[in-house]
Design an enzyme around this catalytic site. Structure first.
Site, PDB file in Angstrom:
ATOM      1  N   GLU A  78      97.766  61.749  80.896  1.00  0.00           N
ATOM      2  CA  GLU A  78      98.156  63.072  80.433  1.00  0.00           C
ATOM      3  C   GLU A  78      97.426  64.126  81.246  1.00  0.00           C
ATOM      4  OE1 GLU A  78      99.656  63.141  76.049  1.00  0.00           O
ATOM      5  OE2 GLU A  78      97.474  63.187  76.106  1.00  0.00           O
ATOM      6  N   HIS A 114      91.819  61.940  74.057  1.00  0.00           N
ATOM      7  CA  HIS A 114      92.734  63.048  74.330  1.00  0.00           C
ATOM      8  C   HIS A 114      91.931  64.245  74.827  1.00  0.00           C
ATOM      9  CE1 HIS A 114      95.697  66.218  73.710  1.00  0.00           C
ATOM     10  NE2 HIS A 114      96.608  65.243  73.739  1.00  0.00           N
TER      11      HIS A 114
END
Length: 188
Positions: A100, A28
């Site tokens: 993302e 992430h």
């Protein structure tokens, strides 16, 4: 991340497995930025998770500056290649990739469905260069300000297999709409 051992303050893959976790988010942008996790470290974590029988959710994506410089595909390829070069394409089987774009996470900005689809197609095609069967079966999710207003249109795209939902998951009414949109897309 290690399978097991004395690593004070860390969480091992076996600990995650013991508590019933199955899908583990790695790579992430917050971990890449705040904890300086490199592509190589993320590939090592990926390997540990696979060895433990857990499913890595590999987050990839570009910053706003990289997006504006036209480097989206280059960044995504580099982040995926760290795993491919270390473990080979077969290791990507039964995993999840979450595209993302960093510029869209928690900002209220979201890639348009067409923009997200183009990147998802690039990701699938990039993996297909190494193994077409793995590429066809891999789950590629979109994450980046997914909400009740854009979820259905995102899910309608051929290479978007779902969403990694952040802030909207904390709003029950909005999250319910997203879940229903995902279920409807799956039936279609």
């Amino acid at each position: 991340m290690n399978l097991a051992g004395a690593f004070t303050g860390e969480v091992s893959a076996n600990m995650l497995k013991d508590v019933g976790a199955q899908y583990i988010i790695i790579g992430h942008s917050e971990r890449r930025t705040y904890h300086k996790e490199s592509d190589e470290v993320i590939a090592e974590k990926f390997a540990v998770l696979k060895e433990a029988g857990l499913t890595p959710v590999l987050c990839i994506g570009e910053t706003e500056a990289e997006n504006e410089a036209g480097q989206t595909e280059e960044v995504c390829a580099r982040q995926i290649d760290a795993v491919l070069k270390t473990l080979g394409a077969p290791a990507m089987k039964d995993t999840v990739i979450a595209y993302e774009p960093v510029w869209a996470i928690g900002t209220g900005k979201s890639a348009t469905p067409a923009q997200a689809q183009a990147v998802h197609k690039f990701i699938r095609d990039h993996i297909a260069k190494h193994d077409a069967d793995v590429a066809a079966g891999i789950i590629i999710q979109y994450g980046g300000s997914v909400n009740d207003k854009n979820a259905a249109e995102l899910f309608a795209q051929p290479d978007i297999d779902g969403a990694l939902v952040g802030g909207a998951s904390l709003k029950a009414d909005a999250f319910a709409v997203i879940v229903k949109a995902a279920a409807a897309a799956k039936k279609a």
